[in-house]
Design a protein around this motif. Sequence first.
Motif, PDB file in Angstrom:
ATOM      1  N   ALA A 106     -43.863  37.557  -8.895  1.00 27.56           N
ATOM      2  CA  ALA A 106     -44.887  38.394  -9.538  1.00 27.56           C
ATOM      3  C   ALA A 106     -44.278  39.252 -10.643  1.00 27.56           C
ATOM      4  O   ALA A 106     -44.873  39.403 -11.716  1.00 27.56           O
ATOM      5  N   VAL A 107     -43.106  39.819 -10.395  1.00 31.29           N
ATOM      6  CA  VAL A 107     -42.438  40.632 -11.418  1.00 31.29           C
ATOM      7  C   VAL A 107     -42.135  39.785 -12.651  1.00 31.29           C
ATOM      8  O   VAL A 107     -42.347  40.221 -13.799  1.00 31.29           O
ATOM      9  N   ILE A 111     -43.791  40.668 -16.258  1.00 32.19           N
ATOM     10  CA  ILE A 111     -42.896  41.035 -17.352  1.00 32.19           C
ATOM     11  C   ILE A 111     -43.036  40.060 -18.522  1.00 32.19           C
ATOM     12  O   ILE A 111     -42.959  40.452 -19.695  1.00 32.19           O
ATOM     13  N   VAL A 112     -43.243  38.799 -18.212  1.00 33.57           N
ATOM     14  CA  VAL A 112     -43.359  37.785 -19.261  1.00 33.57           C
ATOM     15  C   VAL A 112     -44.797  37.652 -19.754  1.00 33.57           C
ATOM     16  O   VAL A 112     -45.053  37.591 -20.964  1.00 33.57           O
ATOM     17  N   GLY A 113     -45.765  37.607 -18.834  1.00 34.46           N
ATOM     18  CA  GLY A 113     -47.138  37.274 -19.193  1.00 34.46           C
ATOM     19  C   GLY A 113     -47.856  38.328 -20.011  1.00 34.46           C
ATOM     20  O   GLY A 113     -48.478  38.009 -21.035  1.00 34.46           O
ATOM     21  N   ILE A 114     -47.782  39.601 -19.602  1.00 37.69           N
ATOM     22  CA  ILE A 114     -48.531  40.654 -20.293  1.00 37.69           C
ATOM     23  C   ILE A 114     -48.010  40.868 -21.723  1.00 37.69           C
ATOM     24  O   ILE A 114     -48.813  40.875 -22.675  1.00 37.69           O
ATOM     25  N   PRO A 115     -46.689  41.036 -21.946  1.00 32.97           N
ATOM     26  CA  PRO A 115     -46.218  41.172 -23.331  1.00 32.97           C
ATOM     27  C   PRO A 115     -46.533  39.942 -24.190  1.00 32.97           C
ATOM     28  O   PRO A 115     -46.885  40.088 -25.372  1.00 32.97           O
ATOM     29  N   LEU A 175     -34.498  30.473  -8.800  1.00 35.91           N
ATOM     30  CA  LEU A 175     -35.217  29.274  -9.255  1.00 35.91           C
ATOM     31  C   LEU A 175     -36.627  29.173  -8.679  1.00 35.91           C
ATOM     32  O   LEU A 175     -37.581  28.936  -9.432  1.00 35.91           O
ATOM     33  N   PRO A 176     -36.815  29.333  -7.359  1.00 36.91           N
ATOM     34  CA  PRO A 176     -38.197  29.271  -6.858  1.00 36.91           C
ATOM     35  C   PRO A 176     -39.084  30.370  -7.430  1.00 36.91           C
ATOM     36  O   PRO A 176     -40.277  30.143  -7.657  1.00 36.91           O
ATOM     37  N   ALA A 177     -38.527  31.559  -7.689  1.00 36.57           N
ATOM     38  CA  ALA A 177     -39.328  32.629  -8.279  1.00 36.57           C
ATOM     39  C   ALA A 177     -39.733  32.289  -9.709  1.00 36.57           C
ATOM     40  O   ALA A 177     -40.861  32.577 -10.131  1.00 36.57           O
ATOM     41  N   ILE A 178     -38.835  31.677 -10.454  1.00 42.87           N
ATOM     42  CA  ILE A 178     -39.173  31.259 -11.822  1.00 42.87           C
ATOM     43  C   ILE A 178     -40.248  30.189 -11.802  1.00 42.87           C
ATOM     44  O   ILE A 178     -41.174  30.199 -12.625  1.00 42.87           O
ATOM     45  N   VAL A 179     -40.158  29.250 -10.864  1.00 45.15           N
ATOM     46  CA  VAL A 179     -41.163  28.189 -10.756  1.00 45.15           C
ATOM     47  C   VAL A 179     -42.541  28.798 -10.499  1.00 45.15           C
ATOM     48  O   VAL A 179     -43.531  28.449 -11.164  1.00 45.15           O
ATOM     49  N   THR A 187     -51.009  32.071 -16.904  1.00 44.39           N
ATOM     50  CA  THR A 187     -52.391  32.505 -16.672  1.00 44.39           C
ATOM     51  C   THR A 187     -52.616  33.925 -17.160  1.00 44.39           C
ATOM     52  O   THR A 187     -53.618  34.231 -17.825  1.00 44.39           O
ATOM     53  N   ILE A 188     -51.681  34.828 -16.846  1.00 45.23           N
ATOM     54  CA  ILE A 188     -51.797  36.226 -17.258  1.00 45.23           C
ATOM     55  C   ILE A 188     -51.748  36.346 -18.778  1.00 45.23           C
ATOM     56  O   ILE A 188     -52.498  37.126 -19.390  1.00 45.23           O
ATOM     57  N   ALA A 189     -50.850  35.588 -19.420  1.00 49.11           N
ATOM     58  CA  ALA A 189     -50.720  35.662 -20.874  1.00 49.11           C
ATOM     59  C   ALA A 189     -52.010  35.238 -21.570  1.00 49.11           C
ATOM     60  O   ALA A 189     -52.480  35.909 -22.504  1.00 49.11           O
TER      61      ALA A 189
END
Length: 306
Positions: A106-107, A111-115, A175-179, A187-189
């Motif tokens: 989720a982090v 961090i990636v999606g909203i910006p 790796l699983p967190a990145i996946v 989706t967030i972006a």
Amino acid sequence: MSKYILKRILISIPVLIGVIFIIFIMLNVVPGDPITLMMGEHIKPDLIEQFRVRMGLDDPVIIRFFKYIINAIQGDLGMSYKLKRDVTDLIKDAFPNTVKLALFAAVIAWIVGIPAGIISAIKQNTIIDRLFMSVSLFGVSMPVFWGALLLQYVFAYKLKVFPVSGYKTWMHLALPAIVLGWSSAGTIARLTRSSLLEIMQNDFIRTARAKGASESIVVVGHALKNALLPVVTMMAIQISSLLSGAVITESIFSIPGIGRLAVDAISNRDMPLLQGTVLFTTVLIIGGNLVADILYSVIDPRIRCE
């Protein structure tokens, strides 16, 4: 606020009972004898009947359903046929592992999606916008198992940067967190971009610009708060979905979480364990939706009056 929360909780109760009933019926019509699974194929028929009576499996389905509901309210989800352990204890042991993975993912997504969504909205129809939206579309469309195998091959097998699988350190969760986070970030972006572009067309944004406010103040101070309403809802729902168990990811990376527990229950036809994981998953999803509704009402008080 309290009346609104109470209303949402009361709406969630029949949904939860309905889902449990459907899952209970579906799992009880699956072929296979749980007594044979527990005791072995060569047990005598009279012993099978004795165990069936002792475990209450000879009762009608509807009676077993209400017994299950009463026991579940008391925290008793039954005994695993295969592992010979309380289902509640198995879920308690597996859930912290899923929490770590879900929060890590989720982090990364936030961090990636909203910006990315904000930048794409500001740079609408530019190369940056098209690049970010293409990457996000790839993340949303990419099957989780394919992304997991791809990252394992590149970063674990070839580059040897991360472990291939297992659950010992935070490096094993990378790796699983990145996946998981990649799909959620996409989706967030896209949602952040579309919501922000819609808000930027409103009259109060044009008024702020007419008063001489800088573009950063217009976006951050005026537009972003309103644009994040649907994003907050999506983030809360994603958290509950991630917590409910990333089945494929946990299986591929050998993480002993809720998803892996459910897969093992399906493989072993362990109905009490499968029922417990499904019930726990349902509660998490409904709870996530409830949290999203509450956050939505905090950000936009008009919703409480609906």
